[in-house]
Design a protein around this motif. Structure first.
Motif, mmCIF file in Angstrom:
data_model
loop_
_atom_site.group_PDB
_atom_site.id
_atom_site.type_symbol
_atom_site.label_atom_id
_atom_site.label_comp_id
_atom_site.label_asym_id
_atom_site.label_seq_id
_atom_site.Cartn_x
_atom_site.Cartn_y
_atom_site.Cartn_z
ATOM 1 N N THR A 6 0.827 -1.186 0.000
ATOM 2 C CA THR A 6 0.000 0.000 0.000
ATOM 3 C C THR A 6 0.864 1.239 0.000
ATOM 4 O O THR A 6 1.684 1.420 0.889
ATOM 5 C CB THR A 6 -0.916 0.008 1.241
ATOM 6 O OG1 THR A 6 -1.714 -1.164 1.220
ATOM 7 C CG2 THR A 6 -1.814 1.225 1.239
ATOM 8 N N ALA A 8 1.808 5.197 0.501
ATOM 9 C CA ALA A 8 1.441 6.125 1.555
ATOM 10 C C ALA A 8 0.664 7.322 1.022
ATOM 11 O O ALA A 8 -0.060 7.968 1.751
ATOM 12 C CB ALA A 8 2.689 6.600 2.285
ATOM 13 N N ARG A 9 0.801 7.638 -0.252
ATOM 14 C CA ARG A 9 0.149 8.815 -0.820
ATOM 15 C C ARG A 9 -0.194 8.549 -2.280
ATOM 16 O O ARG A 9 0.677 8.171 -3.057
ATOM 17 C CB ARG A 9 1.109 9.993 -0.711
ATOM 18 C CG ARG A 9 0.525 11.302 -1.070
ATOM 19 C CD ARG A 9 1.501 12.418 -0.701
ATOM 20 N NE ARG A 9 0.980 13.663 -1.223
ATOM 21 C CZ ARG A 9 1.722 14.607 -1.767
ATOM 22 N NH1 ARG A 9 3.019 14.459 -1.844
ATOM 23 N NH2 ARG A 9 1.186 15.697 -2.215
ATOM 24 N N VAL A 38 -4.558 5.172 2.874
ATOM 25 C CA VAL A 38 -3.508 6.116 2.478
ATOM 26 C C VAL A 38 -4.058 7.541 2.464
ATOM 27 O O VAL A 38 -5.260 7.751 2.555
ATOM 28 C CB VAL A 38 -2.981 5.796 1.067
ATOM 29 C CG1 VAL A 38 -2.329 4.432 1.015
ATOM 30 C CG2 VAL A 38 -4.086 5.897 0.027
ATOM 31 N N SER A 39 -3.170 8.503 2.315
ATOM 32 C CA SER A 39 -3.582 9.864 1.999
ATOM 33 C C SER A 39 -3.919 9.890 0.520
ATOM 34 O O SER A 39 -3.152 9.399 -0.300
ATOM 35 C CB SER A 39 -2.460 10.857 2.277
ATOM 36 O OG SER A 39 -2.229 10.982 3.658
ATOM 37 N N GLU A 54 2.695 7.709 -5.144
ATOM 38 C CA GLU A 54 3.098 6.331 -5.394
ATOM 39 C C GLU A 54 2.224 5.643 -6.436
ATOM 40 O O GLU A 54 2.629 4.653 -7.020
ATOM 41 C CB GLU A 54 3.082 5.528 -4.087
ATOM 42 C CG GLU A 54 4.278 5.831 -3.189
ATOM 43 C CD GLU A 54 4.103 7.139 -2.411
ATOM 44 O OE1 GLU A 54 2.954 7.612 -2.271
ATOM 45 O OE2 GLU A 54 5.112 7.695 -1.958
ATOM 46 N N GLU A 122 -1.612 -3.004 6.051
ATOM 47 C CA GLU A 122 -1.026 -2.193 4.984
ATOM 48 C C GLU A 122 -1.561 -0.762 5.001
ATOM 49 O O GLU A 122 -1.705 -0.138 3.972
ATOM 50 C CB GLU A 122 -1.320 -2.806 3.621
ATOM 51 C CG GLU A 122 -0.617 -4.115 3.378
ATOM 52 C CD GLU A 122 -0.847 -4.633 1.976
ATOM 53 O OE1 GLU A 122 -1.600 -4.012 1.211
ATOM 54 O OE2 GLU A 122 -0.270 -5.669 1.648
ATOM 55 N N ALA A 124 -1.427 3.329 6.190
ATOM 56 C CA ALA A 124 -0.474 4.372 6.575
ATOM 57 C C ALA A 124 -0.733 4.767 8.023
ATOM 58 O O ALA A 124 -1.841 4.608 8.540
ATOM 59 C CB ALA A 124 -0.645 5.581 5.656
ATOM 60 N N ALA A 127 -1.212 10.901 10.311
ATOM 61 C CA ALA A 127 -0.438 12.013 9.762
ATOM 62 C C ALA A 127 0.114 12.916 10.861
ATOM 63 O O ALA A 127 1.069 13.641 10.638
ATOM 64 C CB ALA A 127 -1.309 12.834 8.811
ATOM 65 N N ALA A 130 2.156 9.586 13.453
ATOM 66 C CA ALA A 130 2.785 8.530 12.643
ATOM 67 C C ALA A 130 2.574 7.122 13.190
ATOM 68 O O ALA A 130 3.116 6.171 12.658
ATOM 69 C CB ALA A 130 4.269 8.794 12.442
#
Length: 170
Positions: A6, A8-9, A38-39, A54, A122, A124, A127, A130
């Motif tokens: 996965t 992250a962005r 994810v973001s 990504e 999987e 993130a 934000a 973390a």
């Protein structure tokens, strides 16, 4: 156990010609952020550098995308060799063993059961801090056309400590 990873962005592209198009794109980006973990930035213009992301998720089939913003960003992503994910068909939608609906990307385990990003570990991290969403639920905050995962506690702390802060959540 799974071959998928996965990012992250990710960038989400689709039609943006009308207010309804933008609402649909924003909603799909929320689904991507929620289900993929994810973001997710929904593209309202073509001034993004796709290599800062990504992967690219497309709201509609590429043959149905007639919007300049989406076409330019999708072409740049393909030229850069990035993963571009078209929407899965409604027949592929399923429900994870935990109960979450999977309409963006369904991953089926070796035993035939459906697993969401959180069950596959999987997702993130928050934000803000973390840390992963192990014990505390994540909220999704819409900030500058990006859905950002954040712990509900971190969000509450930020709202309480930053006077006048505005957060739009799902």
């Amino acid at each position: 156990m799974y071959a998928t990873t996965t990012p992250a962005r990710v960038l989400v592209v689709g039609p943006t010609a009308t207010p309804d198009d933008v609402d649909n794109l924003r909603g799909y980006a929320l689904d991507v952020a929620d289900q993929i973990g994810v973001s997710a930035t929904y593209a309202l213009h073509n001034e993004y550098r796709v290599t800062d992301f990504e992967a690219v998720y497309v709201l509609c089939a590429s043959t149905e995308l007639h919007d300049t913003v989406g076409l330019v960003l999708m072409a740049e992503a393909l030229a850069a060799g990035m993963p571009v994910h078209e929407p899965q068909s409604p027949r592929e939608a399923a429900q994870c063993v935990c109960g979450q609906s999977q309409t963006v990307r369904t991953v089926i385990g070796e035993d035939g059961s459906v697993w969401c990003a959180e069950c596959r570990d999987e997702v993130a991290g928050c934000a803000h801090c973390a840390e992963l969403p192990d014990m505390e639920e994540m909220a999704l905050v819409d900030r500058d056309s990006t859905w950002i995962p954040v712990h509900a506690g971190c969000l509450a702390t930020a709202v309480a400590t930053i006077p006048g802060a505005e957060f739009v959540t799902a």
